[in-house]
Design a protein around this motif. Structure first.
Motif, PDB file in Angstrom:
ATOM      1  N   GLU A 439       0.833  -1.209   0.000  1.00 13.37           N
ATOM      2  CA  GLU A 439       0.000   0.000   0.000  1.00 13.37           C
ATOM      3  C   GLU A 439       0.861   1.251   0.000  1.00 13.37           C
ATOM      4  O   GLU A 439       0.591   2.222  -0.721  1.00 13.37           O
ATOM      5  N   THR A 440       1.938   1.259   0.795  1.00 14.81           N
ATOM      6  CA  THR A 440       2.819   2.426   0.870  1.00 14.81           C
ATOM      7  C   THR A 440       3.563   2.629  -0.442  1.00 14.81           C
ATOM      8  O   THR A 440       3.661   3.757  -0.959  1.00 14.81           O
ATOM      9  N   LEU A 441       4.108   1.536  -0.993  1.00 15.17           N
ATOM     10  CA  LEU A 441       4.895   1.641  -2.216  1.00 15.17           C
ATOM     11  C   LEU A 441       4.023   2.050  -3.407  1.00 15.17           C
ATOM     12  O   LEU A 441       4.426   2.866  -4.256  1.00 15.17           O
ATOM     13  N   GLU A 442       2.837   1.477  -3.509  1.00 10.80           N
ATOM     14  CA  GLU A 442       1.972   1.775  -4.648  1.00 10.80           C
ATOM     15  C   GLU A 442       1.376   3.181  -4.578  1.00 10.80           C
ATOM     16  O   GLU A 442       0.903   3.715  -5.592  1.00 10.80           O
ATOM     17  N   ALA A 443       1.415   3.773  -3.386  1.00  6.83           N
ATOM     18  CA  ALA A 443       0.892   5.142  -3.242  1.00  6.83           C
ATOM     19  C   ALA A 443       1.929   6.202  -3.610  1.00  6.83           C
ATOM     20  O   ALA A 443       1.608   7.395  -3.673  1.00  6.83           O
ATOM     21  N   LEU A 444       3.177   5.799  -3.876  1.00 12.21           N
ATOM     22  CA  LEU A 444       4.225   6.759  -4.218  1.00 12.21           C
ATOM     23  C   LEU A 444       3.965   7.356  -5.612  1.00 12.21           C
ATOM     24  O   LEU A 444       3.445   6.675  -6.506  1.00 12.21           O
ATOM     25  N   PRO A 445       4.329   8.637  -5.811  1.00 11.35           N
ATOM     26  CA  PRO A 445       4.141   9.270  -7.132  1.00 11.35           C
ATOM     27  C   PRO A 445       4.885   8.502  -8.220  1.00 11.35           C
ATOM     28  O   PRO A 445       6.054   8.132  -8.043  1.00 11.35           O
ATOM     29  N   LYS A 446       4.226   8.246  -9.332  1.00 12.69           N
ATOM     30  CA  LYS A 446       4.841   7.454 -10.396  1.00 12.69           C
ATOM     31  C   LYS A 446       5.798   8.275 -11.266  1.00 12.69           C
ATOM     32  O   LYS A 446       6.548   7.716 -12.068  1.00 12.69           O
ATOM     33  N   ASP A 447       5.770   9.609 -11.107  1.00 13.44           N
ATOM     34  CA  ASP A 447       6.609  10.455 -11.960  1.00 13.44           C
ATOM     35  C   ASP A 447       7.898  10.875 -11.264  1.00 13.44           C
ATOM     36  O   ASP A 447       8.600  11.767 -11.750  1.00 13.44           O
ATOM     37  N   ARG A 448       8.213  10.269 -10.124  1.00 11.70           N
ATOM     38  CA  ARG A 448       9.433  10.649  -9.406  1.00 11.70           C
ATOM     39  C   ARG A 448      10.283   9.401  -9.164  1.00 11.70           C
ATOM     40  O   ARG A 448       9.750   8.314  -8.887  1.00 11.70           O
ATOM     41  N   PRO A 449      11.614   9.549  -9.280  1.00 14.07           N
ATOM     42  CA  PRO A 449      12.493   8.394  -9.026  1.00 14.07           C
ATOM     43  C   PRO A 449      12.448   7.986  -7.558  1.00 14.07           C
ATOM     44  O   PRO A 449      12.347   8.830  -6.665  1.00 14.07           O
ATOM     45  N   VAL A 450      12.516   6.679  -7.337  1.00 17.49           N
ATOM     46  CA  VAL A 450      12.427   6.143  -5.975  1.00 17.49           C
ATOM     47  C   VAL A 450      13.601   5.207  -5.728  1.00 17.49           C
ATOM     48  O   VAL A 450      13.996   4.424  -6.607  1.00 17.49           O
ATOM     49  N   GLU A 451      14.146   5.295  -4.539  1.00 16.60           N
ATOM     50  CA  GLU A 451      15.205   4.368  -4.128  1.00 16.60           C
ATOM     51  C   GLU A 451      14.789   3.708  -2.811  1.00 16.60           C
ATOM     52  O   GLU A 451      14.360   4.392  -1.882  1.00 16.60           O
ATOM     53  N   LEU A 452      14.924   2.385  -2.777  1.00 18.49           N
ATOM     54  CA  LEU A 452      14.604   1.644  -1.551  1.00 18.49           C
ATOM     55  C   LEU A 452      15.882   1.423  -0.755  1.00 18.49           C
ATOM     56  O   LEU A 452      16.871   0.911  -1.276  1.00 18.49           O
ATOM     57  N   ASP A 453      15.846   1.761   0.528  1.00 16.35           N
ATOM     58  CA  ASP A 453      16.981   1.566   1.425  1.00 16.35           C
ATOM     59  C   ASP A 453      16.610   0.483   2.441  1.00 16.35           C
ATOM     60  O   ASP A 453      15.757   0.685   3.308  1.00 16.35           O
ATOM     61  N   LEU A 454      17.260  -0.667   2.312  1.00 20.04           N
ATOM     62  CA  LEU A 454      16.966  -1.799   3.210  1.00 20.04           C
ATOM     63  C   LEU A 454      18.106  -2.062   4.187  1.00 20.04           C
ATOM     64  O   LEU A 454      18.174  -3.120   4.798  1.00 20.04           O
ATOM     65  N   SER A 455      18.991  -1.083   4.340  1.00 17.88           N
ATOM     66  CA  SER A 455      20.175  -1.303   5.179  1.00 17.88           C
ATOM     67  C   SER A 455      19.830  -1.527   6.651  1.00 17.88           C
ATOM     68  O   SER A 455      20.587  -2.150   7.395  1.00 17.88           O
ATOM     69  N   GLU A 456      18.676  -1.011   7.102  1.00 12.74           N
ATOM     70  CA  GLU A 456      18.277  -1.161   8.505  1.00 12.74           C
ATOM     71  C   GLU A 456      17.280  -2.297   8.716  1.00 12.74           C
ATOM     72  O   GLU A 456      16.753  -2.461   9.817  1.00 12.74           O
ATOM     73  N   LEU A 457      17.038  -3.066   7.695  1.00 15.37           N
ATOM     74  CA  LEU A 457      16.070  -4.161   7.792  1.00 15.37           C
ATOM     75  C   LEU A 457      16.720  -5.369   8.477  1.00 15.37           C
ATOM     76  O   LEU A 457      17.787  -5.831   8.068  1.00 15.37           O
ATOM     77  N   ARG A 458      16.053  -5.887   9.523  1.00 19.04           N
ATOM     78  CA  ARG A 458      16.619  -7.018  10.269  1.00 19.04           C
ATOM     79  C   ARG A 458      16.372  -8.349   9.559  1.00 19.04           C
ATOM     80  O   ARG A 458      17.193  -9.266   9.621  1.00 19.04           O
ATOM     81  N   HIS A 459      15.195  -8.475   8.949  1.00 15.68           N
ATOM     82  CA  HIS A 459      14.847  -9.755   8.320  1.00 15.68           C
ATOM     83  C   HIS A 459      13.981  -9.493   7.090  1.00 15.68           C
ATOM     84  O   HIS A 459      13.114  -8.626   7.095  1.00 15.68           O
ATOM     85  N   LEU A 460      14.227 -10.269   6.048  1.00 20.27           N
ATOM     86  CA  LEU A 460      13.448 -10.168   4.813  1.00 20.27           C
ATOM     87  C   LEU A 460      13.144 -11.575   4.332  1.00 20.27           C
ATOM     88  O   LEU A 460      14.051 -12.314   3.935  1.00 20.27           O
ATOM     89  N   ASP A 461      11.853 -11.987   4.403  1.00 23.71           N
ATOM     90  CA  ASP A 461      11.546 -13.350   3.972  1.00 23.71           C
ATOM     91  C   ASP A 461      11.416 -13.411   2.451  1.00 23.71           C
ATOM     92  O   ASP A 461      11.472 -12.398   1.751  1.00 23.71           O
ATOM     93  N   HIS A 462      11.255 -14.622   1.935  1.00 18.84           N
ATOM     94  CA  HIS A 462      11.272 -14.842   0.488  1.00 18.84           C
ATOM     95  C   HIS A 462      10.123 -14.105  -0.205  1.00 18.84           C
ATOM     96  O   HIS A 462      10.315 -13.509  -1.286  1.00 18.84           O
ATOM     97  N   ALA A 463       8.945 -14.127   0.408  1.00 16.97           N
ATOM     98  CA  ALA A 463       7.790 -13.480  -0.211  1.00 16.97           C
ATOM     99  C   ALA A 463       8.020 -11.983  -0.374  1.00 16.97           C
ATOM    100  O   ALA A 463       7.734 -11.404  -1.443  1.00 16.97           O
TER     101      ALA A 463
END
Length: 485
Positions: A439-463
């Motif tokens: 919901e958060t990602l899809e609500a971002l403006p489509k006309d602006r560049p986006v960068e995802l920062d996952l450096s502080e993420l403790r766990h990321l499952d396969h899904a």
């Protein structure tokens, strides 16, 4: 000299404690058997095995084993579905399962079961026990299912109000409960005599003096009650329902015994329980009970607490309590036959009330609402379905709740130079949080560049990983630190 005096003092304390435990165990052994729909002698046999066999074994030195009110509903349902002859086969196989789990050192893992599920299990058992025994108190046939027992209370009230026999029997049971409640308010010296024994003795004496004609316990003798299971009894369990019942017996008896051990350890400063050895001791006890066709055996907190509070020092006290049960059953079997069933039902209604953690519910709701919900749903599921399905549902809810609470996820969106949007994701990204993340990602403006920062993420499952990769590919953006997570 001092060592000899200490041993003498310990021996005296153990003998006295064994008598106290015997007096507590006697009415409970008979009452649990009757409530389970089996001959009273089978409860005594299980109590004897708990003393003379499990009492000798290592594990917990002070907790006492015997038939438990917590398994009454499960035993009753098993006897109704499979028959009395199959009960021994169920208990025997459940005992072998416990022995195997103990040998594989699974005993310690039972301590990981959430308290909410255990309290919910006991509350569900307690409520079914209470409402079921209300019918026995009035000498009225009780419905089979837990929900029918509750819904049938108005009819029960009408029956009591319109039948003098039902009213007399119910009054005996109610008076028994009153004695159990009021006994704790007497001076401590009076309380040295166990309340269940006093309540049952007074009810029996009053019934005899008044000449009331009420149902009484039927006895035939220990030896005639022993019915070892045959091959046909084992083959009748070769179904999903049969295997589920065996598993329920093994797991619930194990959990109740090991949770009892943890509680008993907090009551004394002696040797701590070896959970794997205790599980094997309970398994051997149930194997023997199964061979004899008796009730299942667990460690029972009521007897165990009485043992510790009476000053027991070694396992001798629980061994001797089994010996006193043997002597009583052999020398005074007729004494059991004069006990009114309504009095034993009253004892079990009181025991069922103690299984429902009424005082803990409000504090638990205030501090841990999720745990309170798990407790309530487990109890309701046991009442509306059965013990095994209720406990499984409770465990599943506990796991889901734990997964939900540990998968905290926070998405922070901020602007950087050049009009770029940087989305920083922190916490644990699991499939449970996918809807919010998308919901958060899809609500971002489509006309602006986006960068995802996952450096502080403790766990990321396969899904979540696959979802983020697909979203980044569609947006033509970059993902920082994805390979490090």
């Amino acid at each position: 000299m001092l060592s000899t005096l200490k041993k003498s003092a310990d021996l005296r304390r153990d003998v006295l404690a064994s008598l106290v435990v015997f007096l507590v165990a006697l009415p409970l052994c008979v009452g649990v058997a009757v409530a389970s729909g089996v001959p009273a002698e089978l409860g005594l046999i299980t109590g004897i095995v708990g003393g003379l066999i499990v009492g000798f074994l290592p594990g917990s030195s002070l907790q006492v084993s015997g038939p438990a009110a917590g398994l009454t509903v499960l035993v009753f349902e098993a006897v109704q579905e499979f028959g009395l002859g199959v009960l021994g086969a169920i208990v025997l196989i459940a005992g072998l399962v416990q022995l195997t789990l103990g040998a594989l050192r699974f005993g310690r893992f039972f301590r990981a079961i959430t308290v909410a599920v255990v309290q919910g299990m006991l509350a569900g058992i307690g409520l079914v026990l209470i409402f079921g025994q209300l019918y026995t108190m009035a000498d009225v046939k009780q419905p089979r299912s837990g929900i029918d027992k509750i819904l049938g209370v108005p009819h029960l009230v009408t029956e009591i109000a319109t039948s003098s026999d039902a009213l007399t029997a119910f009054a005996i049971g109610a008076a028994t409960i009153a004695v159990l409640v009021l006994w704790k308010k007497l001076p401590s010296r009076a309380q040295l005599v166990p309340a269940p024994l006093v309540a049952v003795a007074l009810a029996t004496a009053a019934t005899a003096v008044a000449g009331w004609s009420v149902p009484r316990v039927e006895v035939q003798g220990l030896l005639s009650a022993v019915q070892p299971p045959g091959l046909a009894d084992f083959t009748s369990l070769a179904s999903l329902a049969g295997l589920g019942t065996v598993l329920a017996f093994a797991l619930i008896a194990s959990a109740e015994s090991l949770f009892s051990a943890a509680a008993v350890d907090r009551m004394h400063d002696g040797p701590r329980t070896d959970y794997d050895k205790e599980l094997m001791a309970q398994g051997l006890g149930n194997t023997v009970c199964g061979i004899l066709g008796a009730l299942p055996l667990t460690a029972v907190i009521v007897r165990s607490a009485a043992n510790v509070q009476a000053g027991a020092r070694t396992k001798l006290s629980r061994i001797l309590h089994g010996l006193w049960l043997v002597l009583f059953a052999a020398l005074l079997p007729a004494a059991i036959g004069v006990i009114p069933l309504a009095a034993l039902a009253g004892v079990l209604v009181h025991a069922g009330c103690k299984l429902v953690p009424v005082k803990d519910l409000l504090p638990l709701w205030r501090a841990h609402r999720g745990e309170a919900v798990v407790l309530a749903i487990t109890a309701i599921a046991i009442i509306t379905t059965n013990m095994f399905e209720g406990v499984l549902l409770g465990l599943a809810l506990a796991v889901i709740k734990c997964a939900w609470e540990t998968s905290h996820l926070h998405l922070d969106v901020h602007e950087a130079t050049g009009g770029r949007l940087i989305v920083t994701i922190t916490g644990s990204a699991t499939f449970l949080r996918l809807p919010r993340m998308l919901e958060t990602l899809e609500a971002l403006p489509k006309d602006r560049p986006v960068e995802l920062d996952l450096s502080e993420l403790r766990h990321l499952d396969h899904a979540c990983r696959m979802t983020l990769e697909n979203w980044a590919e569609q947006r033509g953006t970059t993902i920082g630190s994805l390979t490090k997570v």
